[in-house]
Motif scaffolding. Structure first.
Motif, PDB file in Angstrom:
ATOM      1  N   MET A   1       0.849  -1.197   0.000  1.00  0.00           N
ATOM      2  CA  MET A   1       0.000   0.000   0.000  1.00  0.00           C
ATOM      3  C   MET A   1       0.881   1.242   0.000  1.00  0.00           C
ATOM      4  SD  MET A   1      -3.256   0.939   2.438  1.00  0.00           S
ATOM      5  CE  MET A   1      -2.329   0.976   3.985  1.00  0.00           C
ATOM      6  N   ILE A   2       0.538   2.214  -0.858  1.00  0.00           N
ATOM      7  CA  ILE A   2       1.285   3.464  -0.984  1.00  0.00           C
ATOM      8  C   ILE A   2       0.351   4.630  -0.704  1.00  0.00           C
ATOM      9  CG2 ILE A   2       2.577   4.961  -2.541  1.00  0.00           C
ATOM     10  CD1 ILE A   2       3.422   2.481  -4.092  1.00  0.00           C
ATOM     11  N   ILE A   3       0.800   5.546   0.141  1.00  0.00           N
ATOM     12  CA  ILE A   3       0.025   6.758   0.415  1.00  0.00           C
ATOM     13  C   ILE A   3       0.760   7.933  -0.211  1.00  0.00           C
ATOM     14  CG2 ILE A   3      -0.921   8.271   2.194  1.00  0.00           C
ATOM     15  CD1 ILE A   3      -1.014   5.862   4.056  1.00  0.00           C
ATOM     16  N   TYR A   4       0.078   8.660  -1.097  1.00  0.00           N
ATOM     17  CA  TYR A   4       0.698   9.797  -1.783  1.00  0.00           C
ATOM     18  C   TYR A   4      -0.331  10.919  -1.898  1.00  0.00           C
ATOM     19  CZ  TYR A   4       3.081  12.560  -5.333  1.00  0.00           C
ATOM     20  OH  TYR A   4       3.688  13.585  -6.021  1.00  0.00           O
ATOM     21  N   ARG A   5      -0.040  12.036  -1.249  1.00  0.00           N
ATOM     22  CA  ARG A   5      -0.959  13.173  -1.211  1.00  0.00           C
ATOM     23  C   ARG A   5      -2.329  12.721  -0.689  1.00  0.00           C
ATOM     24  NH1 ARG A   5       0.712  17.958  -4.075  1.00  0.00           N
ATOM     25  NH2 ARG A   5       2.842  17.691  -4.870  1.00  0.00           N
ATOM     26  N   ASN A   6      -3.392  12.901  -1.471  1.00  0.00           N
ATOM     27  CA  ASN A   6      -4.719  12.483  -1.002  1.00  0.00           C
ATOM     28  C   ASN A   6      -5.130  11.125  -1.561  1.00  0.00           C
ATOM     29  OD1 ASN A   6      -4.872  13.708  -3.577  1.00  0.00           O
ATOM     30  ND2 ASN A   6      -7.072  14.046  -3.359  1.00  0.00           N
ATOM     31  N   LEU A   7      -4.136  10.359  -2.032  1.00  0.00           N
ATOM     32  CA  LEU A   7      -4.397   9.043  -2.619  1.00  0.00           C
ATOM     33  C   LEU A   7      -3.828   7.915  -1.761  1.00  0.00           C
ATOM     34  CD1 LEU A   7      -5.269   7.253  -5.117  1.00  0.00           C
ATOM     35  CD2 LEU A   7      -2.911   7.564  -5.921  1.00  0.00           C
ATOM     36  N   ASN A 185      -0.937   1.429 -16.976  1.00  0.00           N
ATOM     37  CA  ASN A 185      -0.447   2.223 -15.850  1.00  0.00           C
ATOM     38  C   ASN A 185      -0.674   3.707 -16.125  1.00  0.00           C
ATOM     39  OD1 ASN A 185       0.446  -0.029 -14.485  1.00  0.00           O
ATOM     40  ND2 ASN A 185       2.599   0.257 -14.968  1.00  0.00           N
ATOM     41  N   THR A 186      -0.292   4.131 -17.322  1.00  0.00           N
ATOM     42  CA  THR A 186      -0.430   5.533 -17.707  1.00  0.00           C
ATOM     43  C   THR A 186      -1.895   5.942 -17.759  1.00  0.00           C
ATOM     44  OG1 THR A 186       1.608   5.431 -19.009  1.00  0.00           O
ATOM     45  CG2 THR A 186       0.093   7.235 -19.492  1.00  0.00           C
ATOM     46  N   GLY A 215       4.116   1.358 -10.937  1.00  0.00           N
ATOM     47  CA  GLY A 215       4.116   2.139 -12.170  1.00  0.00           C
ATOM     48  C   GLY A 215       3.193   3.342 -12.082  1.00  0.00           C
ATOM     49  N   ILE A 216       2.025   3.156 -11.485  1.00  0.00           N
ATOM     50  CA  ILE A 216       1.084   4.266 -11.302  1.00  0.00           C
ATOM     51  C   ILE A 216       1.674   5.319 -10.365  1.00  0.00           C
ATOM     52  CG2 ILE A 216      -1.145   4.916 -10.282  1.00  0.00           C
ATOM     53  CD1 ILE A 216      -2.249   2.244 -11.316  1.00  0.00           C
ATOM     54  N   TYR A 217       2.275   4.851  -9.281  1.00  0.00           N
ATOM     55  CA  TYR A 217       2.894   5.770  -8.319  1.00  0.00           C
ATOM     56  C   TYR A 217       4.008   6.577  -8.976  1.00  0.00           C
ATOM     57  CZ  TYR A 217       5.771   7.284  -4.379  1.00  0.00           C
ATOM     58  OH  TYR A 217       6.513   8.038  -3.495  1.00  0.00           O
ATOM     59  N   GLN A 218       4.823   5.933  -9.799  1.00  0.00           N
ATOM     60  CA  GLN A 218       5.914   6.615 -10.476  1.00  0.00           C
ATOM     61  C   GLN A 218       5.388   7.706 -11.404  1.00  0.00           C
ATOM     62  OE1 GLN A 218       9.426   5.975 -10.017  1.00  0.00           O
ATOM     63  NE2 GLN A 218       9.337   7.993 -10.979  1.00  0.00           N
ATOM     64  N   LEU A 220       2.576   9.356 -11.117  1.00  0.00           N
ATOM     65  CA  LEU A 220       2.016  10.438 -10.313  1.00  0.00           C
ATOM     66  C   LEU A 220       3.107  11.322  -9.702  1.00  0.00           C
ATOM     67  CD1 LEU A 220      -0.867   8.540  -8.486  1.00  0.00           C
ATOM     68  CD2 LEU A 220      -1.077  10.165 -10.358  1.00  0.00           C
ATOM     69  N   THR A 221       4.173  10.707  -9.221  1.00  0.00           N
ATOM     70  CA  THR A 221       5.264  11.500  -8.637  1.00  0.00           C
ATOM     71  C   THR A 221       5.970  12.332  -9.696  1.00  0.00           C
ATOM     72  OG1 THR A 221       6.763   9.585  -8.807  1.00  0.00           O
ATOM     73  CG2 THR A 221       5.664   9.938  -6.698  1.00  0.00           C
ATOM     74  N   ASP A 222       6.037  11.841 -10.917  1.00  0.00           N
ATOM     75  CA  ASP A 222       6.641  12.603 -12.001  1.00  0.00           C
ATOM     76  C   ASP A 222       5.724  13.743 -12.449  1.00  0.00           C
ATOM     77  OD1 ASP A 222       8.819  10.920 -12.015  1.00  0.00           O
ATOM     78  OD2 ASP A 222       8.111   9.685 -13.687  1.00  0.00           O
ATOM     79  N   ALA A 223       4.405  13.522 -12.318  1.00  0.00           N
ATOM     80  CA  ALA A 223       3.444  14.519 -12.792  1.00  0.00           C
ATOM     81  C   ALA A 223       3.318  15.697 -11.833  1.00  0.00           C
ATOM     82  CB  ALA A 223       2.069  13.857 -12.984  1.00  0.00           C
ATOM     83  N   PHE A 224       3.406  15.421 -10.533  1.00  0.00           N
ATOM     84  CA  PHE A 224       3.253  16.505  -9.537  1.00  0.00           C
ATOM     85  C   PHE A 224       4.562  17.255  -9.357  1.00  0.00           C
ATOM     86  CE2 PHE A 224      -0.658  14.424  -7.941  1.00  0.00           C
ATOM     87  CZ  PHE A 224      -1.444  15.551  -7.784  1.00  0.00           C
TER      88      PHE A 224
END
Length: 224
Positions: A1-7, A185-186, A215-218, A220-224
Motif C-alpha cells: 500500500m502506498i500513500i501519496y498526497r490524497n491518494l 499504468n499511464t 508504475g502508477i505511483y511513479q 504520479l510523482t513525475d506529474a506533480f
C-alpha cells in the motif's frame, strides 16, 4: 500500500483473501470520498451482475475479435482455477471495494482502459517471436520445465517477486508488457491524477493489481 498526497494506492492479488481483507479494512477506516477500481464499465457490470458473471454476446465477440476473446477467456479460466485453490473468486477484492464504497456513499471511479482496446492493441503489436515464446513457455509449464517460482496464493506477492515477474514479461514479451502493463499504468494514473487535482480535499482509495501499483505511483510523482 502506498500513500501519496490524497491518494491511498492498494496493490492487490485478484484471488488473495489477504487483499480482500486489506481493501475492506482500509475503506472502513479511512472513509474516502472516492474509491477507484481497476475496471472498465463492461467488466464492472460483469462483476456486479448475476452470480458475478456476464454472458458474452455475439456483438461483444465481434468487438473483441476471436484471438483477443480466446486470450481473455484463457486468462479468466486460469484465475478461476487458482481462485478455487484458495477459496476465493477472482475479482472479489474489487467487488468488496464497490460494496464498501456504497456503504459509506463514496463515489466509485472506473479507471481502467476498455478491455477490447487493450487486447486489440496487444494482438496488433505482438510479434511472431513473442507468439512462439508464448507457445513454448506453455509447453514447458505443462512438462514442469523451466524456472519454478513459488509463493502463497492467499497473500499478495512480495514486491521483489512482482518486480522479477514484470521484468521477465518485459524481456520475453515486450509488446505484452507495453500494452497490458505500461500503457494501462499511464491510463489509470491519468484518471487518478485528474480526480486528485479536482478533489484535493477528498481521500481517494485506488484498488489495482499489484503489478500496476509501482508504475502508477511513479507516473504520479513525475506529474506533480
Amino acid at each position: 500500500m502506498i500513500i501519496y498526497r490524497n491518494l491511498i494506492l492498494i496493490g492487490t492479488s485478484h484471488i488473495s483473501p489477504e487483499s480482500i481483507a486489506l481493501v475492506r479494512k482500509t475503506i472502513q477506516e479511512q472513509k474516502p470520498g472516492f474509491v477507484a477500481i481497476e475496471l472498465d464499465k463492461g467488466r464492472f457490470h460483469g462483476l456486479m451482475g448475476k452470480k458475478g458473471k456476464k454472458r458474452i454476446s455475439f456483438h461483444e465477440l465481434r468487438k473483441l475479435g476471436l484471438s483477443s476473446f480466446l486470450f481473455a477467456l484463457f486468462g479468466a479460466w486460469i484465475e478461476e482455477k487458482l481462485g478455487k485453490m484458495v477459496g476465493t473468486k477472482p475479482g472479489t477484492e474489487m467487488k468488496t471495494a464497490i460494496i464498501e464504497a456504497a456503504k459509506i456513499q463514496a463515489k466509485v471511479l472506473l479507471i481502467d482502459q476498455e478491455i477490447s482496446i487493450t487486447l486489440k492493441r496487444m494482438f496488433k503489436t505482438l510479434t511472431r517471436r513473442e507468439k512462439m515464446r508464448f507457445v513454448l513457455d506453455i509447453f514447458k509449464g505443462l512438462l514442469g520445465m523451466g524456472e519454478h517460482i513459488s509463493f502463497d496464493l492467499k497473500k499478495t506477492p512480495p514486491e521483489e517477486l512482482i518486480e522479477k515477474l514484470i521484468g521477465q514479461v518485459r524481456q520475453r514479451y515486450p509488446s505484452v508488457y507495453t500494452t497490458l502493463i505500461e500503457e494501462r499504468n499511464t491510463f489509470m494514473a491519468k484518471k487518478l491524477l485528474l480526480s486528485m487535482t479536482k478533489h484535493p480535499q477528498e481521500t481517494i482509495i485506488a484498488v489495482v493489481g499489484a503489478g500496476h501499483e509501482k508504475g502508477i505511483y511513479q507516473f504520479l510523482t513525475d506529474a506533480f
